[in-house]
Design a protein around this motif. Structure first.
Motif, short mmCIF file in Angstrom:
data_model
loop_
_atom_site.label_atom_id
_atom_site.label_comp_id
_atom_site.label_asym_id
_atom_site.label_seq_id
_atom_site.Cartn_x
_atom_site.Cartn_y
_atom_site.Cartn_z
N GLY A 54 -12.77 2.73 -2.92
CA GLY A 54 -13.11 1.50 -2.23
C GLY A 54 -12.03 1.06 -1.27
O GLY A 54 -11.18 1.85 -0.86
N GLN A 55 -12.08 -0.20 -0.95
CA GLN A 55 -11.14 -0.79 -0.01
C GLN A 55 -10.56 -2.06 -0.62
O GLN A 55 -11.29 -2.91 -1.12
CB GLN A 55 -11.85 -1.14 1.29
CG GLN A 55 -10.97 -1.89 2.27
CD GLN A 55 -11.68 -2.12 3.59
OE1 GLN A 55 -11.81 -1.19 4.37
NE2 GLN A 55 -12.13 -3.33 3.82
N VAL A 56 -9.24 -2.16 -0.56
CA VAL A 56 -8.54 -3.36 -1.02
C VAL A 56 -7.82 -3.94 0.19
O VAL A 56 -7.07 -3.24 0.87
CB VAL A 56 -7.51 -3.02 -2.13
CG1 VAL A 56 -6.73 -4.25 -2.53
CG2 VAL A 56 -8.21 -2.40 -3.32
N VAL A 57 -8.07 -5.21 0.48
CA VAL A 57 -7.41 -5.88 1.59
C VAL A 57 -6.49 -6.96 1.02
O VAL A 57 -6.93 -7.78 0.22
CB VAL A 57 -8.43 -6.49 2.57
CG1 VAL A 57 -7.71 -7.19 3.72
CG2 VAL A 57 -9.37 -5.41 3.11
N LEU A 58 -5.23 -6.91 1.43
CA LEU A 58 -4.22 -7.85 0.96
C LEU A 58 -3.63 -8.59 2.15
O LEU A 58 -3.58 -8.05 3.26
CB LEU A 58 -3.07 -7.10 0.29
CG LEU A 58 -3.39 -6.09 -0.79
CD1 LEU A 58 -2.18 -5.22 -1.05
CD2 LEU A 58 -3.82 -6.80 -2.03
N LYS A 98 -3.68 12.21 -4.19
CA LYS A 98 -3.40 12.23 -5.63
C LYS A 98 -4.61 12.89 -6.29
O LYS A 98 -5.71 12.32 -6.28
CB LYS A 98 -3.22 10.82 -6.16
CG LYS A 98 -2.97 10.78 -7.67
CD LYS A 98 -2.77 9.37 -8.15
CE LYS A 98 -2.51 9.34 -9.63
NZ LYS A 98 -2.28 7.99 -10.13
N GLY A 99 -4.40 14.08 -6.81
CA GLY A 99 -5.52 14.78 -7.42
C GLY A 99 -6.63 15.01 -6.41
O GLY A 99 -6.40 15.55 -5.34
N ASP A 100 -7.82 14.54 -6.76
CA ASP A 100 -8.97 14.75 -5.88
C ASP A 100 -9.30 13.49 -5.06
O ASP A 100 -10.43 13.32 -4.61
CB ASP A 100 -10.19 15.19 -6.68
CG ASP A 100 -10.61 14.16 -7.72
OD1 ASP A 100 -9.88 13.16 -7.92
OD2 ASP A 100 -11.68 14.34 -8.34
N ARG A 101 -8.30 12.62 -4.85
CA ARG A 101 -8.50 11.42 -4.05
C ARG A 101 -7.43 11.31 -2.97
O ARG A 101 -6.37 11.88 -3.09
CB ARG A 101 -8.44 10.16 -4.92
CG ARG A 101 -9.52 10.09 -5.96
CD ARG A 101 -9.55 8.78 -6.70
NE ARG A 101 -8.28 8.52 -7.37
CZ ARG A 101 -7.83 7.30 -7.68
NH1 ARG A 101 -8.54 6.24 -7.39
NH2 ARG A 101 -6.69 7.14 -8.29
N PHE A 102 -7.76 10.56 -1.93
CA PHE A 102 -6.76 10.25 -0.92
C PHE A 102 -6.74 8.74 -0.73
O PHE A 102 -7.69 8.03 -1.05
CB PHE A 102 -7.04 10.97 0.42
CG PHE A 102 -8.18 10.38 1.19
CD1 PHE A 102 -7.95 9.38 2.13
CD2 PHE A 102 -9.47 10.82 0.99
CE1 PHE A 102 -9.01 8.82 2.84
CE2 PHE A 102 -10.53 10.27 1.71
CZ PHE A 102 -10.30 9.27 2.64
N ALA A 103 -5.63 8.24 -0.21
CA ALA A 103 -5.49 6.82 0.08
C ALA A 103 -4.90 6.68 1.48
O ALA A 103 -3.96 7.38 1.83
CB ALA A 103 -4.58 6.14 -0.94
N VAL A 119 -7.55 2.02 1.67
CA VAL A 119 -8.83 2.68 1.41
C VAL A 119 -8.55 3.87 0.52
O VAL A 119 -7.71 4.71 0.84
CB VAL A 119 -9.50 3.14 2.72
CG1 VAL A 119 -10.76 3.94 2.43
CG2 VAL A 119 -9.81 1.94 3.61
N VAL A 120 -9.25 3.95 -0.62
CA VAL A 120 -9.12 5.06 -1.55
C VAL A 120 -10.49 5.70 -1.66
O VAL A 120 -11.50 5.01 -1.88
CB VAL A 120 -8.63 4.60 -2.94
CG1 VAL A 120 -8.58 5.76 -3.92
CG2 VAL A 120 -7.26 3.94 -2.82
N ALA A 121 -10.54 7.04 -1.49
CA ALA A 121 -11.82 7.75 -1.53
C ALA A 121 -11.60 9.15 -2.07
O ALA A 121 -10.48 9.65 -2.08
CB ALA A 121 -12.42 7.81 -0.13
#
Length: 140
Positions: A54-58, A98-103, A119-121
């Motif tokens: 998902g997406q985290v906005v700070l 990280k593993g099978d995800r990207f950020a 964004v992490v997917a």
């Protein structure tokens, strides 16, 4: 202009006492800069604790975006993320795997503070040799 809703991050094990009416959000697998607030209206998280996407906005109160860039570069590896690229400009972008995800972390200076968009997917398949068949389709 759309109204933004903010929430506060609670780190695991931290004091749980917070003012009533405040949204408290813990995001595992992601460092959160001190003094940051999540923009609830722009944040979408799907999945469980260690495989969410998902997406985290700070928004943060840092006076210089470089502080947030350095915070993320120092702290993402502590969560197991490996930096793969950084592009420094008015909006700095840092990519991690990280593993099978990207950020992808994007840091943008605001008039007062900094906006951080993460964004992490799931990572796609590794690029392989492909050829175009006679029908114009890609085959492997």
């Amino acid at each position: 202009m759309r109204r933004r809703e903010y929430g506060y991050f609670q780190r695991p094990g931290a004091n749980r006492g917070c003012p009533s009416g405040i949204n408290v959000l813990t995001i595992p697998d992601l460092p959160v800069p001190p003094g940051s607030q999540v923009v609830l209206t722009d944040t979408v998280i799907v999945g469980d604790d260690l495989s969410w996407t998902g997406q985290v906005v700070l928004v943060g109160d840092a006076s210089q975006p470089v502080q947030i860039v350095e915070f993320m570069r120092q702290n993402m590896p502590q969560y197991g993320w490996v930096e793969t690229a950084i592009v420094r400009s008015r909006r700095t972008s840092i990519t991690y795997v990280k593993g099978d995800r990207f950020a992808t972390v994007r840091i943008l200076p605001l008039t007062s503070g900094v906006e951080v968009d993460v964004v992490v997917a799931p990572a796609g398949r590794t690029a392989e040799k492909t050829t175009t068949g006679s029908q114009g389709f890609i085959s492997q």
